[in-house]
Design an enzyme around this catalytic site. Structure first.
Site, PDB file in Angstrom:
ATOM      1  N   GLY A 266       2.957  -4.515   8.847  1.00  0.00           N
ATOM      2  CA  GLY A 266       2.968  -3.059   8.934  1.00  0.00           C
ATOM      3  C   GLY A 266       1.748  -2.381   8.368  1.00  0.00           C
ATOM      4  N   THR A 267       0.614  -3.035   8.479  1.00  0.00           N
ATOM      5  CA  THR A 267      -0.616  -2.404   8.003  1.00  0.00           C
ATOM      6  C   THR A 267      -1.737  -2.633   9.005  1.00  0.00           C
ATOM      7  OG1 THR A 267      -2.316  -2.358   6.284  1.00  0.00           O
ATOM      8  CG2 THR A 267      -1.124  -4.436   6.574  1.00  0.00           C
TER       9      THR A 267
ATOM     10  N   HIS B 165      -1.798   1.280  -4.211  1.00  0.00           N
ATOM     11  CA  HIS B 165      -2.235   2.666  -4.018  1.00  0.00           C
ATOM     12  C   HIS B 165      -1.424   3.642  -4.860  1.00  0.00           C
ATOM     13  CE1 HIS B 165      -4.247   1.657   0.122  1.00  0.00           C
ATOM     14  NE2 HIS B 165      -4.910   1.180  -0.907  1.00  0.00           N
TER      15      HIS B 165
ATOM     16  N   CYS C 173      -0.349  18.601 -18.632  1.00  0.00           N
ATOM     17  CA  CYS C 173      -0.256  17.461 -19.541  1.00  0.00           C
ATOM     18  C   CYS C 173       0.275  17.894 -20.907  1.00  0.00           C
ATOM     19  CB  CYS C 173      -1.640  16.830 -19.697  1.00  0.00           C
ATOM     20  SG  CYS C 173      -1.697  15.485 -20.896  1.00  0.00           S
TER      21      CYS C 173
ATOM     22  N   GLN D  86       0.835  -1.201   0.000  1.00  0.00           N
ATOM     23  CA  GLN D  86       0.000   0.000   0.000  1.00  0.00           C
ATOM     24  C   GLN D  86       0.871   1.253   0.000  1.00  0.00           C
ATOM     25  OE1 GLN D  86      -3.430  -0.834   3.023  1.00  0.00           O
ATOM     26  NE2 GLN D  86      -1.829  -2.341   3.394  1.00  0.00           N
TER      27      GLN D  86
HETATM   28 ZN   LIG Z   1      -3.972  14.901 -20.568  1.00  0.00          ZN
END
Ligand SMILES: [Zn+2]
Length: 294
Positions: free
Chosen positions: A236-237, A141, A194, A121
């Protein structure tokens, strides 16, 4: 499948293991062979020991802001500059950190196990820097060093090209894969756009309330579909998310061991065949030594 957040705190007060506990570990682990299938699930507790701040407690706050409120699509829509500043600081913090003994132990286990998949994660690159091959790792994630367009599917790994790109107003055109953890990311005040559609770029992580990346979910499901695991390690979660518990239980459903490494009790604890109430950097090297040298 809805995700929660791309980082989770974990590290509570250090717990301890008794000699009896260690003997018990050894007995069970003797059954795991090098040819075994092993699923490892990690969370923020593993990276916390490398000094990566978690999302919980006072340490998690940034400029008196609650990370749980910054890591949301709403926060980004409201103040993208603020959110980007936070992520740039976190990237720098991760670059300055080093993998710890837990990362190294998991990389070692990956070399010895027949078919290992790590589902982390954590959005940092510490598992990779410890030597774990990318094909054996799913960052469920997301990846903090990846940036993606908030509108189209354009994505890029940030590097100094980001600085050049924004300076010449051409977005992330020319971005290339990061050259390494020590690469210097130039602090900038401009927002990245972008190269393809000119919308805002955003960090390549999963925020509260967002869908998990489908490709990565598919990789986990494909792995689970190939057969049951001999060993599942959840380290660890706090296992807050239903899909983490679901994957851990499904993988170990056919008699496989389910070992939890966490200072505190979690929803997985009830189902674990073995619980080690210690920080991952202490418990995992010992545990994995036992697996590799039964
Ligand atoms: Zn874009």
């Amino acid at each position: 499948m809805v995700a929660g957040i791309e980082g989770r705190s974990q590290l509570g007060p250090c717990a301890f293991a008794t000699a009896l506990h260690r003997d018990h570990e050894k007995d069970r682990l003797g059954k795991v062979t090098d040819a075994g299938r092993v699923l490892v699930i990690t969370g923020a507790g593993v990276s916390a020991e490398s000094g990566i701040p978690t999302f919980r407690g006072e340490d998690g706050y940034w400029r008196n802001l609650d990370p749980a409120k910054l890591a949301t699509p709403e926060a980004f829509a409201r103040d993208p500059k603020l959110v980007w500043e936070w992520y740039r600081e976190r990237r720098q913090c991760i670059r300055n950190a080093q993998p710890n003994a837990a990362h190294a132990a998991i990389a070692k286990l990956a070399q010895r196990a027949g078919d290992l998949l790590l589902v982390t994660q954590n959005v940092d690159d510490l598992h990779a820097r410890a030597g774990l091959p990318k094909e054996k790792m799913v960052q469920i994630h997301g990846d903090i060093f990846l940036s993606r367009c908030s509108r189209c599917d354009w994505r890029a790994e940030l590097c100094d090209a980001e600085e050049r790109g924004t300076r010449n107003n051409s977005g992330l055109a020319g971005a290339r894969p990061s050259t390494g953890p020590n690469e210097h990311e130039i602090q900038q005040t401009d927002l990245p756009y972008c190269a393809r559609c000119h919308a805002l770029m955003r960090p390549g992580v999963v925020w509260f309330g967002e869908q998990l990346p489908w490709d990565e979910v598919r990789r986990v499901e494909d792995y689970l579909g190939r057969g049951a695991c001999d060993l599942v390690i959840v380290a660890g979660t706090t296992a807050t998310f239903g899909y983490i518990i679901d994957w851990a239980l499904r993988a170990s459903t056919d008699g496989g061991q389910l070992i939890e490494v966490n200072p505190d009790e979690t929803p997985v604890s009830t189902f674990a065949t073995q619980r080690i109430h210690e920080p991952a950097a202490i418990a995992l090297p010992r545990l994995i030594d036992q697996i590799c040298n039964p």
